[in-house]
Write a protein that holds these residues in place. Structure first.
Motif, PDB file in Angstrom:
ATOM      1  N   ARG A 151      21.846  46.191  35.108  1.00  0.00           N
ATOM      2  CA  ARG A 151      22.348  47.420  34.459  1.00  0.00           C
ATOM      3  C   ARG A 151      22.794  48.430  35.516  1.00  0.00           C
ATOM      4  O   ARG A 151      23.781  49.154  35.320  1.00  0.00           O
ATOM      5  CB  ARG A 151      21.262  48.015  33.566  1.00  0.00           C
ATOM      6  CG  ARG A 151      20.918  47.162  32.347  1.00  0.00           C
ATOM      7  CD  ARG A 151      20.080  47.937  31.349  1.00  0.00           C
ATOM      8  NE  ARG A 151      19.527  47.083  30.305  1.00  0.00           N
ATOM      9  CZ  ARG A 151      20.198  46.642  29.248  1.00  0.00           C
ATOM     10  NH1 ARG A 151      21.480  46.960  29.106  1.00  0.00           N
ATOM     11  NH2 ARG A 151      19.610  45.879  28.338  1.00  0.00           N
ATOM     12  N   TYR A 154      29.363  41.946  33.707  1.00  0.00           N
ATOM     13  CA  TYR A 154      28.899  41.574  32.368  1.00  0.00           C
ATOM     14  C   TYR A 154      28.218  40.209  32.385  1.00  0.00           C
ATOM     15  O   TYR A 154      27.221  39.992  31.690  1.00  0.00           O
ATOM     16  CB  TYR A 154      30.064  41.596  31.382  1.00  0.00           C
ATOM     17  CG  TYR A 154      30.547  42.989  31.058  1.00  0.00           C
ATOM     18  CD1 TYR A 154      29.756  43.861  30.310  1.00  0.00           C
ATOM     19  CD2 TYR A 154      31.775  43.452  31.522  1.00  0.00           C
ATOM     20  CE1 TYR A 154      30.180  45.154  30.022  1.00  0.00           C
ATOM     21  CE2 TYR A 154      32.216  44.745  31.239  1.00  0.00           C
ATOM     22  CZ  TYR A 154      31.409  45.584  30.500  1.00  0.00           C
ATOM     23  OH  TYR A 154      31.826  46.860  30.223  1.00  0.00           O
ATOM     24  N   ALA A 193      24.429  39.500  31.290  1.00  0.00           N
ATOM     25  CA  ALA A 193      24.187  38.512  30.250  1.00  0.00           C
ATOM     26  C   ALA A 193      23.156  37.479  30.696  1.00  0.00           C
ATOM     27  O   ALA A 193      22.225  37.135  29.957  1.00  0.00           O
ATOM     28  CB  ALA A 193      25.500  37.815  29.882  1.00  0.00           C
ATOM     29  N   LEU A 210      19.669  39.077  30.946  1.00  0.00           N
ATOM     30  CA  LEU A 210      19.127  39.301  29.601  1.00  0.00           C
ATOM     31  C   LEU A 210      18.646  37.984  28.995  1.00  0.00           C
ATOM     32  O   LEU A 210      17.606  37.926  28.317  1.00  0.00           O
ATOM     33  CB  LEU A 210      20.188  39.933  28.707  1.00  0.00           C
ATOM     34  CG  LEU A 210      20.520  41.403  28.985  1.00  0.00           C
ATOM     35  CD1 LEU A 210      21.827  41.798  28.304  1.00  0.00           C
ATOM     36  CD2 LEU A 210      19.382  42.318  28.528  1.00  0.00           C
ATOM     37  N   GLN A 218      16.248  38.311  25.835  1.00  0.00           N
ATOM     38  CA  GLN A 218      16.981  39.269  24.995  1.00  0.00           C
ATOM     39  C   GLN A 218      18.325  38.631  24.614  1.00  0.00           C
ATOM     40  O   GLN A 218      19.385  39.018  25.086  1.00  0.00           O
ATOM     41  CB  GLN A 218      17.173  40.585  25.753  1.00  0.00           C
ATOM     42  CG  GLN A 218      15.855  41.242  26.166  1.00  0.00           C
ATOM     43  CD  GLN A 218      16.061  42.520  26.957  1.00  0.00           C
ATOM     44  OE1 GLN A 218      16.888  43.362  26.592  1.00  0.00           O
ATOM     45  NE2 GLN A 218      15.313  42.683  28.036  1.00  0.00           N
ATOM     46  N   PRO A 224      20.375  38.228  21.732  1.00  0.00           N
ATOM     47  CA  PRO A 224      21.541  38.829  21.062  1.00  0.00           C
ATOM     48  C   PRO A 224      22.393  39.687  21.999  1.00  0.00           C
ATOM     49  O   PRO A 224      23.632  39.591  21.987  1.00  0.00           O
ATOM     50  CB  PRO A 224      20.907  39.662  19.944  1.00  0.00           C
ATOM     51  CG  PRO A 224      19.606  38.982  19.663  1.00  0.00           C
ATOM     52  CD  PRO A 224      19.119  38.523  20.998  1.00  0.00           C
ATOM     53  N   GLU A 225      21.749  40.538  22.806  1.00  0.00           N
ATOM     54  CA  GLU A 225      22.528  41.359  23.738  1.00  0.00           C
ATOM     55  C   GLU A 225      23.163  40.493  24.817  1.00  0.00           C
ATOM     56  O   GLU A 225      24.281  40.774  25.281  1.00  0.00           O
ATOM     57  CB  GLU A 225      21.657  42.447  24.364  1.00  0.00           C
ATOM     58  CG  GLU A 225      22.483  43.440  25.181  1.00  0.00           C
ATOM     59  CD  GLU A 225      21.660  44.521  25.853  1.00  0.00           C
ATOM     60  OE1 GLU A 225      22.272  45.365  26.554  1.00  0.00           O
ATOM     61  OE2 GLU A 225      20.420  44.528  25.695  1.00  0.00           O
ATOM     62  N   GLU A 258      26.346  39.231  23.474  1.00  0.00           N
ATOM     63  CA  GLU A 258      27.356  40.291  23.451  1.00  0.00           C
ATOM     64  C   GLU A 258      27.966  40.500  24.837  1.00  0.00           C
ATOM     65  O   GLU A 258      29.191  40.625  24.980  1.00  0.00           O
ATOM     66  CB  GLU A 258      26.712  41.593  22.957  1.00  0.00           C
ATOM     67  CG  GLU A 258      27.656  42.770  22.894  1.00  0.00           C
ATOM     68  CD  GLU A 258      26.955  44.064  22.519  1.00  0.00           C
ATOM     69  OE1 GLU A 258      27.595  45.131  22.628  1.00  0.00           O
ATOM     70  OE2 GLU A 258      25.765  44.015  22.138  1.00  0.00           O
ATOM     71  N   MET A 259      27.126  40.546  25.853  1.00  0.00           N
ATOM     72  CA  MET A 259      27.618  40.741  27.216  1.00  0.00           C
ATOM     73  C   MET A 259      28.426  39.533  27.692  1.00  0.00           C
ATOM     74  O   MET A 259      29.425  39.667  28.407  1.00  0.00           O
ATOM     75  CB  MET A 259      26.444  40.984  28.165  1.00  0.00           C
ATOM     76  CG  MET A 259      25.696  42.287  27.938  1.00  0.00           C
ATOM     77  SD  MET A 259      26.741  43.763  28.138  1.00  0.00           S
ATOM     78  CE  MET A 259      26.951  44.251  26.409  1.00  0.00           C
TER      79      MET A 259
END
Length: 464
Positions: free
Chosen positions: A383, A395, A399, A402, A407, A409-410, A413-414
């Motif tokens: 981050r 990104y 990803a 995460l 994590q 779902p996030e 997304e990334m």
């Protein structure tokens, strides 16, 4: 000893002949794609010159003149041969000591500290470069060359917003300033502002069709998933170097860059040949040795890969090379040695973090995620990196971290953002496959696996 100053008469043919071997070097330095040889002669006008920016001139604007202030490079260094960085630094440090207001020497000194930082990976050299260049600007705030090199230093420190603003200031005042425009495009690329970066790169290509500019076009082609086009462009860049009489040392980066493109597209054998060709010029180039090790590993030459990579560690102690060495030993089942090198890698990367901060956040985050260590810390580092630059690999890093932290779902997304350009990168595909499995998208995961195998035929991964 004679030297050169801005042209006042047509007598310049002798200059062009004498500096032919330096011309491409000048371009490499201007476009900061290579840490190339130090020029054996540099143009310095008298301190009372009315020319506000003598260094903005090209070699077409110089003539042979006598009896002016000059820079004496050690006479024992043959024409065209690299002057050791520390030797050149000492020379300009003495000049600045004798004349503290010599803004030109301060600018050269800043350039040399920057080169030293890249050669030694010593982060303190960037600070010395910054101090020298900022002092030069205090003496002459309007000096474009100093602003450009300070922008280079900021970019090297991953201070891309500051670098971009400084380069834009120079380019706004002089729309023909190719180096300033190159830095603008580079920073926009790092910040993930791809449309703006590509627009400015097109403008840069109109100003100059040199090898470094063509290499930038190749990078955009690679990011957009056009790997074959990128390889073809690198061939053009290398041909440009040959056509302009570049020194062999100037081709090393370009050979390495093409080799990495070949390696990334599954052509490890051709990549190995290119790396060997580059090492025939400089057998201790860290990037080339690392590329060779990766190519040898991909070809199943594990012992050779370990030998090539160990040389990088021995010469430079670079943390990424340490990590790679641990990975090679792990592939051999030598988990004891693998763990030893991974522990050394983490220790070295954390030490770099103490001085480099966000500039090395991505490197450490990926190492931790790749080896399933300290997942929450890896996410925090990723981050932090994303705050500094928003390119596709920022990104991807977040990803992957995460995913390791559970994590999912996030992470998905990334990962979508990381894949937005259609980049053909095996690591992106591998990360996408793992994340799709984690979120229950088995069909999508199978598609990523097939793309990965097509890109790297030796990859064997099972859908779990």
């Amino acid at each position: 000893m004679s030297f050169f100053r801005p042209r006042g008469s047509p007598k310049r043919e002798c200059v062009m002949q004498i500096l032919k071997c330096c011309f491409c070097l000048h371009r490499m330095l201007r476009h900061r794609l290579l840490a190339a040889c130090w020029m054996v002669a540099v143009a310095i006008t008298p301190s009372n010159s009315q020319d506000p920016d003598p260094y903005s001139k090209t070699f077409d604007d110089f003539e042979w003149v006598e009896n002016q202030e000059r820079v004496d490079i050690p006479g024992s260094i043959p024409l065209g041969q690299k002057v050791p960085t520390q030797t050149a630094i000492h020379h300009f440090e003495q000049r600045v000591k004798a004349s503290p207001d010599d803004y030109m020497s301060l600018t050269f000194l800043g350039q040399l500290y920057l080169r030293q930082a890249k050669e030694t990976d010593d982060w303190s050299c960037y600070q010395r470069a910054e101090n020298s260049l900022e002092k030069s600007l205090q003496i002459l705030p309007s000096y474009p060359a100093t602003k450009i090199h300070l922008a280079e230093v900021y970019a090297a420190q991953h201070r891309f917003d500051e670098s971009l603003q400084l380069a834009l200031d120079v380019y706004t005042q002089n729309p023909t300033a190719a180096m300033a425009l190159a830095i603008v495009s580079d920073c926009q690329l790092e910040l993930g502002r791809y449309d703006e970066a590509q627009t400015n790169l097109a403008k840069l290509y109109q100003l100059e069709t040199s090898a470094p500019v063509i290499a930038r076009l190749a990078r955009f082609a690679e990011l957009n998933g056009e790997t074959e086009k990128a390889i073809s462009l690198m061939d053009q860049a290398i041909a440009d170097l040959d056509a302009t009489g570049a020194l062999p040392e100037e081709s090393i980066w370009f050979l390495w860059r093409k080799g990495m493109l070949l390696l990334g597209s599954g052509q490890a054998s051709h990549a190995e040949d290119l790396f060997e060709k580059a090492l025939a010029i400089d057998g201790e180039d860290a990037a080339v040795l690392g590329g060779l090790a990766e190519a040898q590993f991909a070809l199943g030459k594990i012992d050779d890969a370990i030998g090539s990579n160990a040389k990088v560690v021995e010469l430079y102690g670079a943390p990424p090379a340490m990590a790679r060495l641990g990975d090679f030993y792990a592939a051999l089942g030598r988990n004891d040695l693998a763990e030893q090198w991974h522990v050394k890698t983490e220790r070295a990367m954390r030490k770099e973090q103490e001085t480099a901060g966000a500039a090395h956040a991505r490197e450490l985050a990926l190492f931790l995620a790749d080896h399933d260590l300290h997942a929450d810390e890896a996410v925090a580092l990723a981050r932090k990196d994303l705050l500094v630059r928003q390119d596709i690999y920022a990104y991807d890093t977040l990803a992957w971290c995460l995913y390791r932290a559970g994590q999912f779902p996030e992470a998905r997304e990334m990962m979508n953002k990381a894949l937005a350009l259609g980049t053909q990168d095996a690591k992106l595909f591998s990360h996408a496959q793992s994340i799709c499995i984690a979120v229950g998208e088995k069909a999508e995961a199978e598609q990523w696996q097939q793309r990965l195998i097509k890109l790297q035929p030796t990859v064997k991964q099972a859908i779990r």
